[in-house]
Design a protein around this motif. Sequence first.
Motif, PDB file in Angstrom:
ATOM      1  N   VAL A  60       0.767  -1.134  -0.074  1.00 41.90           N
ATOM      2  CA  VAL A  60       0.090   0.132   0.152  1.00 41.90           C
ATOM      3  C   VAL A  60       0.855   1.089  -0.047  1.00 41.90           C
ATOM      4  O   VAL A  60       0.727   1.998  -0.688  1.00 41.90           O
ATOM      5  N   ASP A  61       1.842   1.233   0.907  1.00 41.10           N
ATOM      6  CA  ASP A  61       2.625   2.361   0.984  1.00 41.10           C
ATOM      7  C   ASP A  61       3.599   2.527  -0.337  1.00 41.10           C
ATOM      8  O   ASP A  61       3.639   3.704  -0.798  1.00 41.10           O
ATOM      9  N   LYS A  62       3.949   1.505  -1.047  1.00 38.73           N
ATOM     10  CA  LYS A  62       4.558   1.608  -2.380  1.00 38.73           C
ATOM     11  C   LYS A  62       3.866   2.086  -3.305  1.00 38.73           C
ATOM     12  O   LYS A  62       4.198   3.154  -4.265  1.00 38.73           O
ATOM     13  N   PHE A  63       2.472   1.737  -3.395  1.00 37.29           N
ATOM     14  CA  PHE A  63       1.596   2.289  -4.277  1.00 37.29           C
ATOM     15  C   PHE A  63       1.442   3.742  -3.855  1.00 37.29           C
ATOM     16  O   PHE A  63       1.526   4.534  -4.930  1.00 37.29           O
ATOM     17  N   LEU A  64       1.088   4.305  -2.663  1.00 39.96           N
ATOM     18  CA  LEU A  64       0.911   5.626  -2.415  1.00 39.96           C
ATOM     19  C   LEU A  64       2.157   6.327  -2.940  1.00 39.96           C
ATOM     20  O   LEU A  64       2.103   7.386  -3.426  1.00 39.96           O
ATOM     21  N   TRP A 122       4.995 -12.120  -6.411  1.00 40.92           N
ATOM     22  CA  TRP A 122       4.067 -12.403  -5.320  1.00 40.92           C
ATOM     23  C   TRP A 122       3.355 -11.474  -4.625  1.00 40.92           C
ATOM     24  O   TRP A 122       2.170 -11.782  -3.927  1.00 40.92           O
ATOM     25  N   LEU A 123       3.443 -10.280  -4.795  1.00 42.08           N
ATOM     26  CA  LEU A 123       2.750  -8.984  -4.163  1.00 42.08           C
ATOM     27  C   LEU A 123       1.545  -8.870  -4.620  1.00 42.08           C
ATOM     28  O   LEU A 123       1.455  -8.621  -6.159  1.00 42.08           O
ATOM     29  N   ARG A 124       0.449  -8.947  -4.074  1.00 43.82           N
ATOM     30  CA  ARG A 124      -1.015  -8.544  -4.230  1.00 43.82           C
ATOM     31  C   ARG A 124      -1.327  -7.980  -2.958  1.00 43.82           C
ATOM     32  O   ARG A 124      -1.346  -8.039  -1.861  1.00 43.82           O
ATOM     33  N   PHE A 125      -2.426  -6.997  -3.228  1.00 49.45           N
ATOM     34  CA  PHE A 125      -3.222  -6.187  -2.310  1.00 49.45           C
ATOM     35  C   PHE A 125      -4.515  -7.195  -1.448  1.00 49.45           C
ATOM     36  O   PHE A 125      -4.726  -8.076  -2.340  1.00 49.45           O
ATOM     37  N   ALA A 126      -4.608  -6.895  -0.448  1.00 50.54           N
ATOM     38  CA  ALA A 126      -5.591  -7.495   0.259  1.00 50.54           C
ATOM     39  C   ALA A 126      -6.924  -6.923  -0.292  1.00 50.54           C
ATOM     40  O   ALA A 126      -6.746  -5.769  -0.691  1.00 50.54           O
ATOM     41  N   ASP A 127      -7.961  -7.683  -0.083  1.00 46.46           N
ATOM     42  CA  ASP A 127      -9.339  -7.205  -0.783  1.00 46.46           C
ATOM     43  C   ASP A 127      -9.554  -5.742  -0.039  1.00 46.46           C
ATOM     44  O   ASP A 127      -9.925  -4.735  -0.807  1.00 46.46           O
ATOM     45  N   ASP A 186     -10.138  -2.205  -1.842  1.00 45.02           N
ATOM     46  CA  ASP A 186     -11.222  -1.378  -1.797  1.00 45.02           C
ATOM     47  C   ASP A 186     -10.901   0.053  -1.404  1.00 45.02           C
ATOM     48  O   ASP A 186     -11.778   0.920  -1.982  1.00 45.02           O
ATOM     49  N   ALA A 187     -10.227  -0.004  -0.064  1.00 46.21           N
ATOM     50  CA  ALA A 187      -9.949   1.563   0.478  1.00 46.21           C
ATOM     51  C   ALA A 187      -9.072   2.205  -0.962  1.00 46.21           C
ATOM     52  O   ALA A 187      -9.294   3.352  -0.813  1.00 46.21           O
ATOM     53  N   LEU A 188      -8.280   1.684  -1.667  1.00 42.10           N
ATOM     54  CA  LEU A 188      -7.315   2.590  -2.442  1.00 42.10           C
ATOM     55  C   LEU A 188      -8.364   2.917  -3.687  1.00 42.10           C
ATOM     56  O   LEU A 188      -8.321   3.841  -4.353  1.00 42.10           O
ATOM     57  N   SER A 189      -9.226   1.841  -4.118  1.00 44.07           N
ATOM     58  CA  SER A 189     -10.146   2.079  -5.277  1.00 44.07           C
ATOM     59  C   SER A 189     -11.264   3.103  -4.923  1.00 44.07           C
ATOM     60  O   SER A 189     -11.754   3.365  -5.885  1.00 44.07           O
ATOM     61  N   THR A 190     -11.414   3.517  -3.606  1.00 47.94           N
ATOM     62  CA  THR A 190     -12.397   4.441  -3.567  1.00 47.94           C
ATOM     63  C   THR A 190     -11.713   5.706  -2.838  1.00 47.94           C
ATOM     64  O   THR A 190     -12.740   6.434  -2.214  1.00 47.94           O
TER      65      THR A 190
END
Length: 120
Positions: A6-10, A53-58, A62-66
């Motif tokens: 998540v931090d990497k995405f941000l 192997w890296l994937r977001f948890a659901d 959802d939080a990132l997508s909204t």
Amino acid sequence: MSRYLVDKFLYTVDRDPELVERYREDPRGTVAWWESERANDLLNCHSGEASTWLRFADDERDALSTHDYVRLFELGAHPFLTLTLFIAMFERDYEEPLGFQKQYAERLSGFTLPYPDIAT
């Protein structure tokens, strides 16, 4: 949950003005694209190496997508990373100086110490 991802995405989205605009206009599509195309790139690595192997948890997805920065904070995303990215996306929507920052602070005002752990 992967606070690292998540931090990497941000972090990576905030450093690319085109991605900032893409994320503002199409958050769900940007998150899906980034997760499939960029999540496994190694940070600061220019040799083409990647993990697989890296994937977001659901709940993260959802939080990132909204654009739910309150939920991201609850999940342990670094508050400075969320704040800087969301300022870049939404400060222009406010007429009052520091309008978004004030909203951010108000929406997070219900949290008390100790805050969620932001260690990765």
